[in-house]
Write an enzyme that holds these catalytic residues in place. Sequence first.
Site, PDB file in Angstrom:
ATOM      1  N   TYR A  52       0.825  -1.214   0.000  1.00 34.33           N
ATOM      2  CA  TYR A  52       0.000   0.000   0.000  1.00 34.33           C
ATOM      3  C   TYR A  52       0.856   1.259   0.000  1.00 34.33           C
ATOM      4  CZ  TYR A  52      -4.142  -2.840   1.099  1.00 34.33           C
ATOM      5  OH  TYR A  52      -5.162  -3.760   1.068  1.00 34.33           O
ATOM      6  N   LYS A  97       3.011 -15.356   2.309  1.00 38.16           N
ATOM      7  CA  LYS A  97       2.899 -16.131   1.067  1.00 38.16           C
ATOM      8  C   LYS A  97       4.329 -16.468   0.639  1.00 38.16           C
ATOM      9  CE  LYS A  97       0.337 -17.743  -2.329  1.00 38.16           C
ATOM     10  NZ  LYS A  97      -0.473 -18.950  -2.129  1.00 38.16           N
ATOM     11  N   ASP A 127      -3.565 -17.990   1.903  1.00 37.56           N
ATOM     12  CA  ASP A 127      -4.745 -18.661   1.340  1.00 37.56           C
ATOM     13  C   ASP A 127      -5.275 -19.706   2.322  1.00 37.56           C
ATOM     14  OD1 ASP A 127      -2.276 -19.737   0.817  1.00 37.56           O
ATOM     15  OD2 ASP A 127      -2.758 -20.517  -1.162  1.00 37.56           O
ATOM     16  N   ASP A 148      -5.425  -6.488   5.849  1.00 33.01           N
ATOM     17  CA  ASP A 148      -6.625  -5.749   5.458  1.00 33.01           C
ATOM     18  C   ASP A 148      -7.753  -6.734   5.142  1.00 33.01           C
ATOM     19  OD1 ASP A 148      -8.361  -3.816   4.631  1.00 33.01           O
ATOM     20  OD2 ASP A 148      -7.232  -3.197   2.864  1.00 33.01           O
ATOM     21  N   ASP A 184     -11.081  -8.120   7.841  1.00 29.70           N
ATOM     22  CA  ASP A 184     -12.502  -7.984   7.499  1.00 29.70           C
ATOM     23  C   ASP A 184     -13.195  -9.343   7.501  1.00 29.70           C
ATOM     24  OD1 ASP A 184     -12.495  -5.299   7.431  1.00 29.70           O
ATOM     25  OD2 ASP A 184     -12.861  -5.064   5.290  1.00 29.70           O
TER      26      ASP A 184
END
Length: 355
Positions: A141, A191, A223, A247, A251
């Site tokens: 980001y 990852k 994942d 992020d 959620d």
Amino acid sequence: MAKKIVVIPGDGIGSEITGSAVEVLQKTAERFSLELEYEYKDAGGTAYDKFGTPLPEDTLEACKAADGVLFGAVGGDKWDSVEPALRPEKAILGLRKGLGLYANLRPVKVADTLAEYSPLKPALVSGVDLVIVRELVGGIYFGDKCESEDFNGTERAWDLENYSVPEVQRIARLAFETARLRSGRVTSVDKANVLATSRLWRRTVAETAKAYPDVELNNLYVDNCAMQLAVRPAQFDVIVTGNLFGDILSDEAAVIGGSIGMMPSASIGELTSLYEPIHGSAPDIAGKGIANPIGTILSGAMLLRYSLNEEAAAQAVEKAVEEALADGWRTADLWHEGFKKADTQTMTKAVIDHL
Ligand code: NAD
């Protein structure tokens, strides 16, 4: 010496829910002989209307000098046409930058009384008590980006992910410290089978773990973590991860809790930390006195825990919330036949009665 808390109600339901949280903090302060002082400051659309900016310098300076910041929410349709740089939500970015808020902590605890609101089967959510520690100021980001360039005759765009060893060490230490206050287990999510940044992340977290032999560390690919949150969320204690993965996972985890009105968060800073519910300013119910104050009340509990080191007081607030819910009180967002309907004030009083 009195501890100073800056309260930023913000917009919409902000003043209703921060009002409740301050009442609960004050009652807790009396019970635990804490001296708390509150200073109210503007941010968001309310600040824009008064001062022409969503984050007045005076607000930021007061936050820097405070022991903790309690934040309501900002935003609303009223400011939809304001130029992007001055929109209410810019206040959040300004506070993140100004206070160096480098980590976001999102606890998800599903009390048995609330299991029915989760989209998962009650048997799966029973016992869920986890916290996601998300790196907040680095990663993709904040890396270099290119909106559009020519690449062998076609248009392409790119975003660069980078993490330095000190950035990962800082967030890893916070995760291990957080685990020490809980069940002592950290799951680091990356990852590493594909990304170089993830391999540095995994190596650095493992190195940092050596200073915390009492905490158990394991690693999961992102994942797999996304799947595990849906099929066996109760296995987790502390999940630590980078900005992008955090992020998304935070959620996903919030949905497991079932109600947006119930979820608190903390953004941990270099100078001061900031505490706020995860929901927005809910303009559709603002001013009606029916907002669920529990996300903000529990954010106040996090402030007691992480900024004031008052663990017993934090637990007392959390227990009072659970007991008010066990008594059958529900605000309109959660109410159905068989429960006692509470407006914001009634819910606040029900919590205070258990302190
Ligand atoms: P929202 O979270 O404000 O509301 C979504 C839905 O949940 C609404 O129906 C609302 O009534 C309900 N809700 C939210 N909190 C509740 C509570 N405490 N009690 C009962 N019901 C509750 O999200 P939105 O509608 O997408 O956004 C509204 C405004 O808030 C926008 O301007 C948005 O940019 C802003 N926002 C601010 C923050 C923040 O300040 N951190 C976060 C998210 C959204």
